[in-house]
Write an enzyme that holds these catalytic residues in place. Structure first.
Site, short mmCIF file in Angstrom:
data_model
loop_
_atom_site.label_atom_id
_atom_site.label_comp_id
_atom_site.label_asym_id
_atom_site.label_seq_id
_atom_site.Cartn_x
_atom_site.Cartn_y
_atom_site.Cartn_z
N SER A 119 -65.50 44.12 -31.03
CA SER A 119 -64.66 44.64 -30.39
C SER A 119 -65.22 45.80 -29.42
O SER A 119 -64.49 46.12 -28.53
CB SER A 119 -63.28 45.14 -30.72
OG SER A 119 -62.48 43.86 -31.40
N LYS A 122 -65.66 44.82 -25.92
CA LYS A 122 -64.56 44.95 -24.69
C LYS A 122 -64.70 45.56 -23.58
O LYS A 122 -64.54 45.24 -22.58
CB LYS A 122 -63.26 45.04 -25.62
CG LYS A 122 -62.84 43.84 -26.65
CD LYS A 122 -61.53 44.18 -27.33
CE LYS A 122 -61.25 43.19 -28.42
NZ LYS A 122 -60.26 43.54 -29.19
N TYR A 244 -65.86 34.69 -25.80
CA TYR A 244 -65.62 35.81 -26.23
C TYR A 244 -66.06 36.08 -27.80
O TYR A 244 -66.51 37.08 -28.26
CB TYR A 244 -64.04 35.86 -26.56
CG TYR A 244 -63.30 37.06 -27.39
CD1 TYR A 244 -63.41 38.41 -26.89
CD2 TYR A 244 -62.70 36.75 -28.61
CE1 TYR A 244 -62.94 39.36 -27.85
CE2 TYR A 244 -62.31 37.87 -29.35
CZ TYR A 244 -62.60 38.99 -28.95
OH TYR A 244 -61.87 40.12 -29.64
N TYR A 296 -56.59 50.99 -30.29
CA TYR A 296 -55.49 50.25 -30.63
C TYR A 296 -54.07 51.04 -30.86
O TYR A 296 -53.83 52.08 -30.18
CB TYR A 296 -55.52 49.37 -31.63
CG TYR A 296 -56.82 48.68 -31.53
CD1 TYR A 296 -56.99 47.84 -30.29
CD2 TYR A 296 -58.01 48.47 -32.65
CE1 TYR A 296 -58.18 46.99 -30.24
CE2 TYR A 296 -58.94 47.77 -32.20
CZ TYR A 296 -59.13 46.95 -31.12
OH TYR A 296 -60.34 46.33 -30.98
N VAL A 314 -64.49 45.87 -35.53
CA VAL A 314 -64.10 45.40 -36.95
C VAL A 314 -65.38 45.22 -37.64
O VAL A 314 -65.61 44.99 -38.80
CB VAL A 314 -63.11 44.23 -37.06
CG1 VAL A 314 -61.97 44.47 -36.66
CG2 VAL A 314 -63.98 42.82 -36.46
#
Length: 664
Positions: A119, A122, A244, A296, A314
């Site tokens: 992630s 992103k 992705y 997050y 992660v």
């Protein structure tokens, strides 16, 4: 502008950028591996361009050692297991890096281990989408609000149906769908090359991790189909989700992430390659979203305790950015309940505390925009003035000032500088703003200084800049005295001379003759001698002329005569440590040079150059030496006058230094 062309301008492919741009055909060299005796623990600093030296102990490396030791024993949490390949990593790997905005990377621990970006990809795909579609084009599909939900929640904003932000999976899949390209392969290649530009080397995809994600990514496929069903993405959802998966499977190291973070810290310019990876405006947008959404549903705690834009993955990685200063990266696969690296969060929190990195920590930079300010009476130029002009400047020199600025000029620093200058505006005939020590100049600071110049000219002051790098965007110097943009000089001494001329033009007594040419018998060295002695000496001089720019005496040349300047100006120069030739002093009509080599019979220690067309009277070394034998009293009188001139020059220099010790 077509979308692809616009993307090139934003992501670093266009013209007019301050650094060499990254083109589609460029190949970036891989940073050399760092030597270490212990594969699990190292203490090294990687210099810019890849050269490495070991620090023992090293102040900054020592701080990283201490933080590493504090966090190393925390074995709570567990690697992500919903992707089989991620569950297979060594759970206790731990690497920590700090990269400065000029490309120096401090490293400790497992900084060479390859792992997948997950992630942390992103913000970089979001950056590429912004470059491809523009701010409004992306905002139509992705919001920028914190969601307060887990990263893989299947939810959209109730009113707009948009994902809350690009840092959660739904926003990231949408960002992947917005990438331009001929086909799916070309779109992913552009993503890979974008990441490589940030890292400063060619990155590759881990096929095993990609296949593992593709086999098990049912939830992400569900998000993709949901986005397609509400019209947020208008392409094949399988294509967007597959891209992705692939971006998350790009392999990096902790050291790579540090450079990527430092690139964001340096306004989108890779500090090692000097390639522009992203425009400044889009870098600000990406960092803003990382600040509010990057961690997050732990974002609030992160901002209050760490206070840095950040993104976790992660795979066990975290990047954190202090804009303008540094980037931090951590790799440790054990995750907490929010999907963030346990050691990564702890290390960033400890580094932020120890190094005072919180972006709300207030510095004193706004108070120190003005490094120094002084009048031309306190610190005159290196042009030796006539006694009459020197007297005017001694009396009126406070009506011209020099302001030396330094540091980055943002609003607060510019406001301090503008306020200080405005406070004296009515007292000044001329002023110089020296920007050579200034780093970044923000758009608002540039506007404020331009407006200040306009206002000062309206109030009757003349303004000049010392701005050889055109930091205010003035690439041409105006010759119009009423031009609000004023003159632009490459050095402060020439600008100070200009200031003095403005004061002299306004405050000399009416009718004062500005002497630029004299006859030999009117030269101050001969004036005062009786007529016979003066006539005798005049016959010993020969007339010579030099064209502008012609070297009269080279540095190291043997003595060539006693030179009396009758017309024009002569510059005495010396080579600086910066590689440039600097002015030591400028001499004009009525002054002399060459006397020291003549007296001590040693070579010239400085180069003498004609600054304008010059006419001089020269007494040769042979004639000068014969004076002692044939006319000793005449030579003594000549030496007395030379000594008096040298003393006056030294006295002027001593008075200048004693009055301005803080400026030296």
């Amino acid at each position: 502008m077509p979308a692809e062309q616009d993307a090139r301008a934003e992501i670093g492919f266009g013209k007019g950028l301050p650094h060499r741009v990254l083109g589609c055909e460029d190949n970036l060299a891989r940073v050399p591996a760092r030597p270490t005796d212990d594969p699990t623990y190292s203490d090294a600093v990687t210099r810019p361009h890849g050269a490495t030296r070991t620090i023992d102990p090293g102040v900054v490396a020592g701080i990283l050692d201490e933080v590493y030791a504090i966090c190393r024993d925390d074995t709570s949490g567990a690697p992500a297991d919903y992707i089989p390949e991620l569950a297979a990593v060594a759970p206790d790997s731990f690497g920590l890096c700090l990269a400065t905005a000029d490309g120096l990377v401090y490293e400790v621990g497992d900084t060479d281990i390859d792992f997948t970006i997950q992630s942390i990809s992103k913000p970089f795909t979001y950056a590429l989408a912004l470059a491809d579609r523009g701010l409004d084009g992306v905002a139509a599909h992705i919001d920028v609000e914190p969601s307060g939900e887990p990263f893989n929640e299947i939810s959209l904003e109730p009113d707009s149906q948009r994902p809350s932000n690009p840092m959660i999976n739904s926003g990231a899949i949408t960002a992947a769908s917005l990438i331009n390209g001929r086909d799916a392969a070309d779109k992913f290649e552009r993503v890979r090359r974008c990441y490589s530009g940030f890292a400063g080397r060619e990155l590759t995809m881990n096929e095993a991790v990609y296949e593992s994600e593709a086999r098990t990514g049912y939830r992400n496929r569900a998000i993709g189909y949901m986005l397609r069903s509400v019209g947020i993405i208008d392409v094949d959802p399988d294509d967007a989700v597959d891209r992705y998966f692939r971006q998350c499977s790009i392999e990096i190291t902790c050291a790579d992430l540090a450079v990527m973070a430092a690139t964001l810290a340096d306004n989108g310019v890779n500090p090692r390659t000097r390639e522009r990876a992203l425009s400044t405006a889009l870098t600000e947008r990406v960092l803003s979203v990382m600040t509010t959404c990057g961690m997050y549903n732990a974002a609030g705690d992160w901002v209050t305790t760490v206070g840095l834009p950040a993104k976790s993955g992660v795979g066990g990685g975290i990047i954190a950015v202090l804009p303008g200063q540094l980037g931090i990266s951590v790799y440790s696969p054990r995750l907490d309940g929010q999907g963030n690296s346990v050691r990564g969060v702890a290390a960033c929190r400890e580094l932020s505390r120890r190094l005072e990195l919180h972006f709300c920590h207030v510095t004193r930079s706004a108070r120190t925009a003005i490094r120094a300010d002084y009048s031309v009476a306190q610190l005159p130029s290196r042009l030796r003035r006539t006694p009459e002009d020197a007297a005017v400047l001694a009396e009126q020199g406070d009506r011209a000032r020099v302001y030396e600025l330094h540091g980055d000029l943002l609003f607060a620093g510019a406001e301090r500088a503008v306020r200080a200058i405005e406070g004296r505006a009515d007292e000044l005939d001329a002023l110089v703003i020296d920007l050579r020590r200034v780093g970044e100049v923000s758009q608002v600071a540039r506007h404020m200084l331009d407006e200040l110049q306009t206002e000062l000219v309206r109030r009757g002051s003349r303004v000049a800049l010392v701005d050889p790098d055109a930091k205010l965007g003035h690439e041409v110097s105006s010759l119009d005295p009423d031009d609000p943009l004023g003159r632009v000089f490459i050095d402060r001494d020439t600008a100070t001379e200009w200031c003095e001329n403005v004061v002299l033009d306004r405050h000399r007594q009416p009718g004062t003759r500005v002497g630029t040419s004299i006859s030999l018998d009117d030269h101050p060295l001969l004036v005062g001698l009786d007529t016979a002695d003066r006539d005798r000496l005049c016959t010993d001089f020969e007339m010579r002329t030099f064209a502008r720019g012609e070297v009269i005496a080279e540095r190291g040349a043997q003595r060539s005569g006693l030179y009396l300047i009758l017309d024009g100006r002569v510059r005495v120069t010396f080579p600086g440590t910066d590689g440039r030739v600097h002015r030591l002093v400028t001499l004009s009509a009525g002054m002399s040079f060459g006397e020291i080599p003549m007296l001590i019979k040693e070579p010239f220690v400085n180069e003498i150059v004609a600054e304008t067309h010059v006419r001089v009277a020269v007494m040769s070394p042979a004639v000068f030496d014969e004076l002692a034998e044939q006319h000793p009293q005449l030579k003594l009188a000549l030496l007395q006058r030379l000594a008096a001139g040298a003393y006056a020059q030294m006295d002027s220099a001593v008075r200048t230094v004693s009055a301005n010790t803080e400026n030296y």
